[in-house]
Motif scaffolding. Structure first.
Motif, PDB file in Angstrom:
ATOM      1  N   PHE A   1       0.830  -1.207   0.000  1.00 64.34           N
ATOM      2  CA  PHE A   1       0.000   0.000   0.000  1.00 64.34           C
ATOM      3  C   PHE A   1       0.871   1.267   0.000  1.00 64.34           C
ATOM      4  N   VAL A   2       1.918   1.264   0.806  1.00 64.73           N
ATOM      5  CA  VAL A   2       2.822   2.427   0.873  1.00 64.73           C
ATOM      6  C   VAL A   2       3.521   2.629  -0.469  1.00 64.73           C
ATOM      7  N   VAL A   3       4.006   1.553  -1.085  1.00 59.65           N
ATOM      8  CA  VAL A   3       4.678   1.650  -2.396  1.00 59.65           C
ATOM      9  C   VAL A   3       3.711   2.188  -3.442  1.00 59.65           C
ATOM     10  N   GLN A   4       2.496   1.670  -3.471  1.00 62.57           N
ATOM     11  CA  GLN A   4       1.506   2.131  -4.448  1.00 62.57           C
ATOM     12  C   GLN A   4       1.119   3.580  -4.197  1.00 62.57           C
ATOM     13  N   SER A   5       1.038   3.962  -2.935  1.00 67.01           N
ATOM     14  CA  SER A   5       0.720   5.364  -2.622  1.00 67.01           C
ATOM     15  C   SER A   5       1.818   6.289  -3.113  1.00 67.01           C
ATOM     16  N   ALA A   6       3.079   5.889  -2.943  1.00 65.80           N
ATOM     17  CA  ALA A   6       4.209   6.704  -3.416  1.00 65.80           C
ATOM     18  C   ALA A   6       4.173   6.828  -4.938  1.00 65.80           C
ATOM     19  N   ASN A   7       3.919   5.727  -5.629  1.00 67.43           N
ATOM     20  CA  ASN A   7       3.812   5.767  -7.092  1.00 67.43           C
ATOM     21  C   ASN A   7       2.661   6.658  -7.542  1.00 67.43           C
TER      22      ASN A   7
ATOM     23  N   ASN B   1       1.395   9.196  -5.886  1.00 70.47           N
ATOM     24  CA  ASN B   1       1.736  10.596  -5.616  1.00 70.47           C
ATOM     25  C   ASN B   1       2.691  11.155  -6.672  1.00 70.47           C
ATOM     26  N   LYS B   2       3.665  10.344  -7.120  1.00 70.17           N
ATOM     27  CA  LYS B   2       4.570  10.782  -8.191  1.00 70.17           C
ATOM     28  C   LYS B   2       3.778  11.067  -9.466  1.00 70.17           C
ATOM     29  N   LEU B   3       2.906  10.147  -9.819  1.00 61.62           N
ATOM     30  CA  LEU B   3       2.101  10.314 -11.019  1.00 61.62           C
ATOM     31  C   LEU B   3       1.180  11.520 -10.906  1.00 61.62           C
ATOM     32  N   LYS B   4       0.613  11.734  -9.741  1.00 63.27           N
ATOM     33  CA  LYS B   4      -0.275  12.891  -9.506  1.00 63.27           C
ATOM     34  C   LYS B   4       0.497  14.194  -9.659  1.00 63.27           C
ATOM     35  N   LYS B   5       1.734  14.241  -9.121  1.00 67.80           N
ATOM     36  CA  LYS B   5       2.554  15.445  -9.256  1.00 67.80           C
ATOM     37  C   LYS B   5       2.867  15.726 -10.725  1.00 67.80           C
ATOM     38  N   LYS B   6       3.208  14.688 -11.482  1.00 68.93           N
ATOM     39  CA  LYS B   6       3.489  14.861 -12.908  1.00 68.93           C
ATOM     40  C   LYS B   6       2.251  15.367 -13.646  1.00 68.93           C
ATOM     41  N   TYR B   7       1.126  14.786 -13.328  1.00 67.90           N
ATOM     42  CA  TYR B   7      -0.125  15.199 -13.957  1.00 67.90           C
ATOM     43  C   TYR B   7      -0.452  16.650 -13.616  1.00 67.90           C
TER      44      TYR B   7
END
Length: 169
Positions: A34-40, A42-48
């Motif tokens: 869950f933590v790994v997926q949340s980090a991924n 968040n990265k994708l959200k920042k890029k978007y």
């Protein structure tokens, strides 16, 4: 401790502590995933968010359309430049590109190589030979036409050397 449910599942003789350990390990693995997926995410959200910053769907669509228009303009200009370059190269074939210059003393008594033969040829070995003969009486200039590396008139030694120099250029 025996439970009818555990008996039905066929694990009635299993110690309940082992079951809790297995469940606890699975819970920890799930938390890590869950933590790994949340980090991924968040990265994708920042890029978007960075991509969409200050944009709405209409302005983004307009930007994409402008990029396509710019691309069409660049392709058209590139084709125009190709045509212009082909024309320059075609014309260059007829420009004098090959040079042969031989200096000589026409009348061995003059004391210097003041006479010369100049041969100018294009890419197809056509052009002319200019022969300037300097004497004590004056300077005389003669021309001979060259077509495809050949001259219809007979050539002197210096003129032949100038022609060979130009062809070998």
């Amino acid at each position: 401790m025996s439970s009818p449910l555990m008996e039905a599942l066929g694990i009635g003789g299993l110690d309940i502590a082992w079951l809790f350990i297995v469940i606890f390990v699975l819970l920890i693995v799930m938390i890590i995933l869950f933590v790994v997926q949340s980090a991924n995410y968040n990265k994708l959200k920042k890029k978007y968010d960075r991509f969409m910053k200050g944009k709405d769907a209409k302005s983004l669509e307009q930007d994409i359309i402008e990029l396509f228009e710019d691309n069409k303009f660049i392709k058209a200009e590139s084709e125009k430049n190709r045509k212009a370059l082909r024309e320059v190269l075609r014309r260059q074939e007829y420009c004098y590109q090959k040079i042969g210059l031989i200096k000589y003393d026409a009348f061995n008594q003059m004391g210097g190589k003041l006479s010369f033969c100049l041969c100018l040829l294009n890419n197809k070995n056509s052009g002319f030979i200019l022969n300037s003969v300097h004497s004590s009486d004056g300077c005389y200039v003669y021309t001979k036409e060259v077509k495809k590396g050949e001259c219809d008139l007979s050539l002197g030694d210096e003129e032949q050397k100038a022609l060979e120099t130009a062809i070998g250029y």
